[in-house]
Design an enzyme around this catalytic site. Structure first.
Site, PDB file in Angstrom:
ATOM      1  N   GLU A 131       0.809  -1.230   0.000  1.00 36.61           N
ATOM      2  CA  GLU A 131       0.000   0.000   0.000  1.00 36.61           C
ATOM      3  C   GLU A 131       0.841   1.278   0.000  1.00 36.61           C
ATOM      4  OE1 GLU A 131      -2.777  -0.531   3.245  1.00 36.61           O
ATOM      5  OE2 GLU A 131      -3.472  -2.447   2.453  1.00 36.61           O
TER       6      GLU A 131
ATOM      7  N   ASN B 121       1.969  -5.158  -3.034  1.00 39.55           N
ATOM      8  CA  ASN B 121       0.576  -5.500  -2.738  1.00 39.55           C
ATOM      9  C   ASN B 121      -0.230  -4.231  -2.446  1.00 39.55           C
ATOM     10  OD1 ASN B 121      -1.424  -7.578  -1.989  1.00 39.55           O
ATOM     11  ND2 ASN B 121      -1.178  -6.839   0.108  1.00 39.55           N
TER      12      ASN B 121
ATOM     13  N   HIS C 278     -10.599  -6.542  -1.802  1.00 44.84           N
ATOM     14  CA  HIS C 278     -11.638  -6.335  -0.787  1.00 44.84           C
ATOM     15  C   HIS C 278     -12.793  -5.620  -1.496  1.00 44.84           C
ATOM     16  CE1 HIS C 278      -9.045  -7.555   2.489  1.00 44.84           C
ATOM     17  NE2 HIS C 278      -8.106  -6.723   2.072  1.00 44.84           N
TER      18      HIS C 278
ATOM     19  N   GLU D 191      -6.087 -10.837  -0.981  1.00 44.56           N
ATOM     20  CA  GLU D 191      -6.841 -10.632   0.269  1.00 44.56           C
ATOM     21  C   GLU D 191      -8.341 -10.622  -0.006  1.00 44.56           C
ATOM     22  OE1 GLU D 191      -5.526  -7.185   2.518  1.00 44.56           O
ATOM     23  OE2 GLU D 191      -3.432  -7.499   1.985  1.00 44.56           O
TER      24      GLU D 191
ATOM     25  N   ASP E 234     -12.219 -10.731  -0.151  1.00 41.37           N
ATOM     26  CA  ASP E 234     -13.511 -10.925   0.507  1.00 41.37           C
ATOM     27  C   ASP E 234     -14.550 -10.112  -0.255  1.00 41.37           C
ATOM     28  OD1 ASP E 234     -12.839  -8.350   1.652  1.00 41.37           O
ATOM     29  OD2 ASP E 234     -12.198  -9.313   3.507  1.00 41.37           O
TER      30      ASP E 234
HETATM   31  O1  9MR Z   1      -7.262  -8.011   8.724  1.00 43.12           O
HETATM   32  C1  9MR Z   1      -6.358  -7.164   9.373  1.00 43.12           C
HETATM   33  C2  9MR Z   1      -6.977  -6.671  10.678  1.00 43.12           C
HETATM   34  O2  9MR Z   1      -7.100  -7.741  11.585  1.00 43.12           O
HETATM   35  C3  9MR Z   1      -6.121  -5.553  11.260  1.00 43.12           C
HETATM   36  O3  9MR Z   1      -6.783  -4.997  12.380  1.00 43.12           O
HETATM   37  C4  9MR Z   1      -5.879  -4.493  10.210  1.00 43.12           C
HETATM   38  C5  9MR Z   1      -5.012  -3.380  10.753  1.00 43.12           C
HETATM   39  O4  9MR Z   1      -4.740  -2.417   9.819  1.00 43.12           O
HETATM   40  O5  9MR Z   1      -5.240  -5.071   9.088  1.00 43.12           O
HETATM   41  C6  9MR Z   1      -6.057  -5.997   8.462  1.00 43.12           C
HETATM   42  O6  9MR Z   1      -5.439  -6.492   7.285  1.00 43.12           O
HETATM   43  C7  9MR Z   1      -5.162  -5.543   6.256  1.00 43.12           C
HETATM   44  C8  9MR Z   1      -3.947  -6.028   5.504  1.00 43.12           C
HETATM   45  O7  9MR Z   1      -2.877  -6.235   6.387  1.00 43.12           O
HETATM   46  C9  9MR Z   1      -3.550  -5.068   4.413  1.00 43.12           C
HETATM   47  N1  9MR Z   1      -4.647  -4.810   3.509  1.00 43.12           N
HETATM   48  C10 9MR Z   1      -5.902  -4.439   4.141  1.00 43.12           C
HETATM   49  C11 9MR Z   1      -6.293  -5.463   5.214  1.00 43.12           C
HETATM   50  C12 9MR Z   1      -7.649  -5.141   5.793  1.00 43.12           C
HETATM   51  O8  9MR Z   1      -7.599  -3.925   6.475  1.00 43.12           O
END
Ligand code: 9MR
Length: 300
Positions: free
Chosen positions: A105, A146, A182, A212, A214
């Site tokens: 990101e 990513n 997402h 990732e 969903d």
């Molecule tokens: O799913 C993850 C969640 O449990 C955490 O609280 C969050 C913190 O920023 O990160 C989520 O995972 C993220 C991933 O690492 C990067 N892309 C977006 C995902 C969803 O927010």
């Protein structure tokens, strides 16, 4: 994974690769400077090996979930800290982690370089340096960039495409782009836009994974059965695009069952509205949903 037998059994039965949702983030591995907490990450990698699964590592350099000691480094300390972190983590799992999200990101939603400790200290070249460090720590891991919101053709994916071309021209050892995916049952990306977008990254010789996925049923006005059926078709059309793209080799879902999903974290209610969003392939009882069947159909 370690405390819920049904969760673990589902992972063992259904998946061939796993990704740590939080266990390999910088704040998880190095909450304080000069001391690492490896236990949870080690457990995950061992679990994968015991079950003949590969691991996709997530993530080495990201603006979020940083320990506070990183956010308070002076500009001239950032490069050293970043290199040391990458070297320590990638070396520890050398030969055991198939692929890594090296940089996560790095672009803002506009497509501009996102402000972070790394971009502030080094500009765009933090990306070059991060990939170089990962490559020297593991010559064989497949190295990914990513991001989210880059699935469809548009300003952000255009900006990423231009960035990746610059990286390749500079000899940066990037080998793949991870499209997080997402998404909701309606909206971006359309299947055709995702297809055309994957094609241009694949034409650069890069792997193009879904990293990732969903699919929120969101504020759907449909009854639940219809909403879950719409969701299943959405899973089909997106996964089918990957299936038909030779450079799209892996698909990761951002969770297993609807009972354990970041979409329903209280902090996300302001973003996605009130859940449950039911975004995954298995329901809260670990029973496969229509989405599971259609995801499998798409892989035929
Ligand atoms: O799913 C993850 C969640 O449990 C955490 O609280 C969050 C913190 O920023 O990160 C989520 O995972 C993220 C991933 O690492 C990067 N892309 C977006 C995902 C969803 O927010």
């Amino acid at each position: 994974l370690t405390s819920n037998a049904e969760y673990r059994a589902t992972v063992e039965a259904e998946f061939s690769q796993i990704t740590p949702e939080n266990e390999m983030k910088w704040e998880s591995l190095a909450p304080t400077r000069d001391s690492f907490k490896w236990t949870q990450a080690d457990v995950l990698v061992s679990f994968a090996e015991e079950n003949g699964m590969t691991v996709h590592g997530h993530t080495l350099v990201w603006h979020s979930q940083l320990p506070s000691w990183v956010t308070t480094l002076s500009t001239d300390e950032v490069e050293g800290a970043m290199n040391e972190h990458i070297d320590a983590v990638v070396s520890r799992y050398r030969g055991r982690i198939r692929s890594w999200d090296v940089v996560n990101e790095a672009l803002a939603d506009t497509g501009a370089l996102r402000v972070s400790p790394f971009s502030a200290a080094l500009g765009e070249e933090f990306i070059d340096k991060a990939f170089a460090a990962a490559r020297s720590a593991d010559p064989d891991a497949i190295l990914f960039y990513n991001d989210y919101g880059i699935e469809h053709l548009g300003p952000k994916s255009d900006a990423l495409f231009a960035l990746v071309k610059r990286l390749l021209e500079r000899g940066v050892p990037i080998q793949g782009v991870g499209f997080q995916m997402h998404i909701a049952s309606t909206g971006n990306p359309s299947a055709s836009s995702f297809r055309d977008n994957l094609a241009r990254f694949a034409a650069l010789g890069l792997h193009t994974s879904i990293t990732e996925m969903d699919v929120r049923i969101g504020k759907s006005t449909a009854d639940t059965k219809t909403a879950l059926s719409n969701q299943a078709e959405r899973y089909y059309e997106i996964i089918r695009v990957c299936r038909l793209q030779p450079k799209c080799g892996t698909i990761t879902f951002w969770g297993v069952d609807d009972g354990h999903s970041w979409l329903d974290l209280p902090s996300m209610e302001g973003v996605f509205g009130k859940g449950p969003h039911q975004g995954l392939l298995f329901d809260t009882h670990f029973d496969p949903k229509p989405a599971y069947d259609r995801a499998r159909d798409a892989l035929d």
